[in-house]
Motif scaffolding. Structure first.
Motif, short mmCIF file in Angstrom:
data_model
loop_
_atom_site.label_atom_id
_atom_site.label_comp_id
_atom_site.label_asym_id
_atom_site.label_seq_id
_atom_site.Cartn_x
_atom_site.Cartn_y
_atom_site.Cartn_z
N VAL A 199 0.86 -1.18 0.00
CA VAL A 199 0.00 0.00 0.00
C VAL A 199 0.90 1.23 0.00
CG1 VAL A 199 -1.83 1.25 1.21
CG2 VAL A 199 -1.81 -1.27 1.21
N THR A 200 0.81 2.02 -1.06
CA THR A 200 1.68 3.19 -1.23
C THR A 200 1.01 4.50 -0.84
OG1 THR A 200 1.04 3.38 -3.55
CG2 THR A 200 3.00 2.05 -3.05
N GLY A 201 -0.25 4.45 -0.42
CA GLY A 201 -0.97 5.65 -0.01
C GLY A 201 -2.45 5.49 -0.21
N GLY A 202 -3.13 6.62 -0.15
CA GLY A 202 -4.57 6.62 -0.33
C GLY A 202 -5.20 7.75 0.45
N ILE A 203 -6.52 7.78 0.44
CA ILE A 203 -7.27 8.80 1.18
C ILE A 203 -8.47 8.15 1.86
CG2 ILE A 203 -6.58 10.73 -0.30
CD1 ILE A 203 -9.34 10.52 -1.65
N PHE A 204 -8.98 8.82 2.88
CA PHE A 204 -10.23 8.41 3.51
C PHE A 204 -11.02 9.67 3.85
CE2 PHE A 204 -7.18 8.78 6.90
CZ PHE A 204 -7.88 9.28 8.00
N GLU A 205 -12.34 9.58 3.70
CA GLU A 205 -13.20 10.75 3.91
C GLU A 205 -14.48 10.32 4.60
OE1 GLU A 205 -13.88 12.14 -0.07
OE2 GLU A 205 -11.95 13.14 -0.17
N GLY A 206 -14.83 11.04 5.66
CA GLY A 206 -16.07 10.79 6.37
C GLY A 206 -16.45 11.99 7.19
N ASP A 207 -17.63 11.95 7.81
CA ASP A 207 -18.10 13.07 8.63
C ASP A 207 -17.26 13.28 9.87
OD1 ASP A 207 -20.17 13.60 6.87
OD2 ASP A 207 -21.65 12.45 8.01
N ARG A 208 -16.75 12.19 10.47
CA ARG A 208 -15.98 12.31 11.71
C ARG A 208 -14.49 12.13 11.52
NH1 ARG A 208 -18.48 8.09 15.51
NH2 ARG A 208 -18.81 7.02 13.55
N LEU A 209 -14.08 11.52 10.40
CA LEU A 209 -12.67 11.23 10.14
C LEU A 209 -12.36 11.42 8.66
CD1 LEU A 209 -11.98 7.86 12.00
CD2 LEU A 209 -11.00 10.08 12.56
N SER A 210 -11.29 12.12 8.38
CA SER A 210 -10.80 12.26 7.01
C SER A 210 -9.29 12.41 7.07
CB SER A 210 -11.41 13.48 6.31
OG SER A 210 -12.79 13.32 6.12
N GLY A 211 -8.64 12.09 5.96
CA GLY A 211 -7.20 12.26 5.91
C GLY A 211 -6.58 11.40 4.84
N GLU A 212 -5.33 11.00 5.09
CA GLU A 212 -4.59 10.22 4.11
C GLU A 212 -4.13 8.89 4.69
OE1 GLU A 212 -0.55 11.63 3.12
OE2 GLU A 212 -0.74 13.02 4.81
N VAL A 213 -3.95 7.93 3.81
CA VAL A 213 -3.36 6.64 4.17
C VAL A 213 -1.88 6.76 3.87
CG1 VAL A 213 -3.35 4.16 3.72
CG2 VAL A 213 -5.50 5.45 3.55
N LEU A 214 -1.05 6.50 4.86
CA LEU A 214 0.39 6.68 4.69
C LEU A 214 1.01 5.51 3.91
CD1 LEU A 214 1.40 8.07 8.20
CD2 LEU A 214 0.83 9.33 6.11
N ASP A 215 2.06 5.82 3.19
CA ASP A 215 2.85 4.81 2.48
C ASP A 215 3.44 3.85 3.50
OD1 ASP A 215 4.45 3.43 0.68
OD2 ASP A 215 5.91 5.03 0.46
N GLY A 216 3.50 2.57 3.14
CA GLY A 216 4.13 1.58 4.01
C GLY A 216 3.21 0.50 4.51
N GLY A 217 1.92 0.58 4.20
CA GLY A 217 1.01 -0.48 4.61
C GLY A 217 1.19 -1.70 3.72
N ASN A 218 0.61 -2.81 4.15
CA ASN A 218 0.71 -4.01 3.32
C ASN A 218 -0.49 -4.91 3.52
OD1 ASN A 218 1.41 -5.71 5.66
ND2 ASN A 218 3.33 -4.58 5.60
N ASP A 219 -0.69 -5.77 2.55
CA ASP A 219 -1.81 -6.70 2.50
C ASP A 219 -1.25 -8.09 2.22
OD1 ASP A 219 -4.06 -8.20 1.97
OD2 ASP A 219 -4.76 -6.96 0.32
N TRP A 220 -1.14 -8.90 3.27
CA TRP A 220 -0.66 -10.28 3.14
C TRP A 220 -1.85 -11.13 2.74
CZ3 TRP A 220 4.26 -12.38 4.88
CH2 TRP A 220 5.22 -11.37 5.09
#
Length: 164
Positions: A47-68
């Motif tokens: 996972v190299t990044g991303g975004i999330f948006e909602g009424d109570r939480l919004s922001g970015e997904v940081l680089d460095g995540g992974n999906d095994w």
């Protein structure tokens, strides 16, 4: 199950209630195909990044995540994901989730080729849990969430719901 058991349940135990938490888009590179290990077929999405948006939480997904990912013998993909979310206020939230993606072989094959297919033609669900030290988001440490996913060529999009 005896009918009287179901009939005597309080109304709050007869159905699930939820509310939208956020929508999240992940940018994913890979997968890295580890291959057939002694116990399973393994691959890892980066996972190299991303975004999330909602009424109570919004922001970015940081680089460095992974999906095994585990590619199961029945063709389903079992997910084991770890991410770090950074809110617009700068708070860091750890997000981990398991999940399952499966569908008819022709649909799965199209997804694996990077094609976008109708999200109603396959099953893609996740169960996120969260962890943060940020006082303003402490509430998220004590919720259970469910997500519905849709796989695009560059990564998934999820609608995440807090279970009430």
């Amino acid at each position: 199950m005896p009918a009287d058991l179901i009939d005597n349940l309080p109304e709050t135990l007869k159905s699930l209630r939820s509310r939208p938490l956020f929508t999240m888009r992940l940018d994913v590179r890979g997968p890295l195909n580890v291959g057939a290990t002694p116990s399973e077929y393994r691959r890892v999405g980066l996972v190299t990044g991303g975004i999330f948006e909602g009424d109570r939480l919004s922001g970015e997904v940081l680089d460095g995540g992974n999906d095994w990912q585990t590619v199961r013998r029945d063709g389903a993909i079992a997910l084991d994901v770890r991410l770090v979310l950074k809110t617009t206020s700068g708070a860091l939230i750890c997000m981990k989730y398991g999940g399952v993606r499966h569908g008819p072989p022709d649909v799965v094959e199209r997804i694996e080729k990077g094609e976008v297919v109708d999200p109603t033609s396959y099953y893609f669900r996740i169960n996120p849990l969260f962890e943060t030290a940020a006082a303003e988001h402490d509430w998220i440490n004590r919720i259970v969430a469910i997500g519905i996913g849709h796989r695009r060529a560059d990564g998934p999009i999820y609608s995440i719901f807090e279970m009430l």
